[in-house]
Design a protein around this motif. Structure first.
Motif, mmCIF file in Angstrom:
data_model
loop_
_atom_site.group_PDB
_atom_site.id
_atom_site.type_symbol
_atom_site.label_atom_id
_atom_site.label_comp_id
_atom_site.label_asym_id
_atom_site.label_seq_id
_atom_site.Cartn_x
_atom_site.Cartn_y
_atom_site.Cartn_z
ATOM 1 N N PHE A 119 41.847 41.763 36.539
ATOM 2 C CA PHE A 119 40.945 42.459 37.451
ATOM 3 C C PHE A 119 41.350 43.925 37.582
ATOM 4 C CE2 PHE A 119 38.666 39.142 40.247
ATOM 5 C CZ PHE A 119 38.432 38.337 39.157
ATOM 6 N N VAL A 120 40.480 44.795 37.137
ATOM 7 C CA VAL A 120 40.770 46.233 37.141
ATOM 8 C C VAL A 120 40.514 46.838 38.526
ATOM 9 C CG1 VAL A 120 40.187 48.455 36.090
ATOM 10 C CG2 VAL A 120 40.201 46.365 34.684
ATOM 11 N N GLY A 121 39.316 46.677 39.016
ATOM 12 C CA GLY A 121 38.916 47.343 40.252
ATOM 13 C C GLY A 121 39.684 46.906 41.476
ATOM 14 N N ARG A 122 40.003 45.627 41.567
ATOM 15 C CA ARG A 122 40.726 45.156 42.754
ATOM 16 C C ARG A 122 42.161 45.678 42.761
ATOM 17 N NH1 ARG A 122 38.657 39.055 44.345
ATOM 18 N NH2 ARG A 122 36.512 39.301 43.630
ATOM 19 N N ILE A 123 42.737 45.890 41.570
ATOM 20 C CA ILE A 123 44.053 46.534 41.509
ATOM 21 C C ILE A 123 43.943 47.961 42.028
ATOM 22 C CG2 ILE A 123 45.833 47.407 39.942
ATOM 23 C CD1 ILE A 123 45.386 44.938 38.209
#
Length: 314
Positions: A171-175
């Motif tokens: 998960f890119v955005g949640r990081i």
């Protein structure tokens, strides 16, 4: 004039629709599609589905039966529109129960079979907890392909590769969300994005050691993150960002490229090593727990909707 970004991206990465919106899938013609409890809830709330959902709810033996029936119904509809995989998620409540995850996954595959859809078209999504990864290892041995989701730490990716799972969804955005909350004044644009850095590290590790597991970047907040990962095996993208890519014409540079394995894979992690390394990553620990809670919250909302329909109150 350069082609639009979406067309160029499809030449570098397999584009996957992160949605249960049938109209969006028809429009953007992705290869695969992914769903999760939140997306199934959105699709289920569409007025045109209300009558069919009520029928499913009334025929179900219980609310769990109804939930899985709805997920497979929507997944089956999606499968007629994409040539590749459709991902369907096991209940987030089972994230820490290996045996229950196995039973639910097998049940979903049986349901798809009754719809005439074979296991080669389906990815069973499981949270990348230790218990979920153990379940995925067994499912892969049974010929059931898996997509390990809610993946935030490098050690989760290591363990998934050890287990031989078909695909992971880092998960890119949640990081990025977590890092922005911790350091609101920092520059996280472009290659500074910590979610982008995470996927690149995993991708390079997999290719460098010859792992066959597919890396599929997920949970994007903007097209800049997608552009920074052009060339990743797969990218699952929301309809809003797919539209933005389709409407933007500019050159797209490939950022990730596969290469031959350079070294042998490291020794597999044991449970204690996995849990300690994941615990050491404050972001990953927080986001995994939060993700499980959020998916469970949306599942409860869907349960309520189906319960009302079952009783004729919807």
């Amino acid at each position: 004039m350069a082609e639009d970004l979406l067309t160029q991206l499809k030449g570098m990465s397999t584009v996957v629709a992160d949605t249960g919106d049938i109209d969006a899938i028809r429009r953007f013609e992705p290869t695969d599609a992914t769903t999760n409890p939140s997306l199934i809830l959105q699709a289920a709330q569409h007025e045109g589905r209300r009558e069919r959902l009520a029928e499913i709810a009334r025929q179900a033996t219980d609310i769990d039966d109804a939930l899985d029936a709805v997920a497979v119904e929507i997944g089956s509809e999606i499968s007629s529109l994409v040539p590749g995989y459709v991902s369907t998620e096991v209940s987030a409540r089972l994230s820490f129960d290996t045996d229950a995850t196995l039973n639910r996954a097998r049940s979903l595959i049986e349901r798809y079979d009754r719809h005439g859809i074979g296991p080669e078209r389906i990815l069973i999504k499981v949270a990348a907890t230790w218990e979920g990864i153990r379940a995925a290892r067994q499912l892969e041995r049974e010929g059931i392909r898996t997509n390990l989701t809610l993946l935030f730490s490098f050690v989760q990716a290591q363990a998934c590769a050890d287990a031989g799972v078909t695909l992971i969804s880092p998960f890119v955005g949640r990081i990025l969300d977590w890092y922005r909350a911790e350091w609101p004044d920092a520059d996280f644009s472009g290659d500074n994005d910590p979610g982008v850095k995470s996927v690149k590290k995993i991708y390079e590790h997999y290719k460098g050691h010859g792992y066959g597991t597919i890396v599929m970047g997920a949970s994007f907040r903007n097209t800049g993150e997608i552009i920074a990962l052009a060339g990743c095996d797969r990218l699952t993208i929301s309809p809003t960002l797919l539209e933005e890519l389709a409407e933007t014409c500019q050159p797209l540079e490939r950022r990730l490229s596969p290469s031959g394995a350079e070294t042998s894979p490291p020794e597999p992690l044991d449970e204690a090593e996995f849990r300690w390394a994941h615990n050491e990553d404050a972001m990953a620990t927080a986001k995994l727990a939060e993700g499980i809670r959020r998916f469970t919250d949306d599942q409860r909302k869907l349960e309520k909707l189906l319960g009302e329909l079952r009783e004729g109150r919807g």
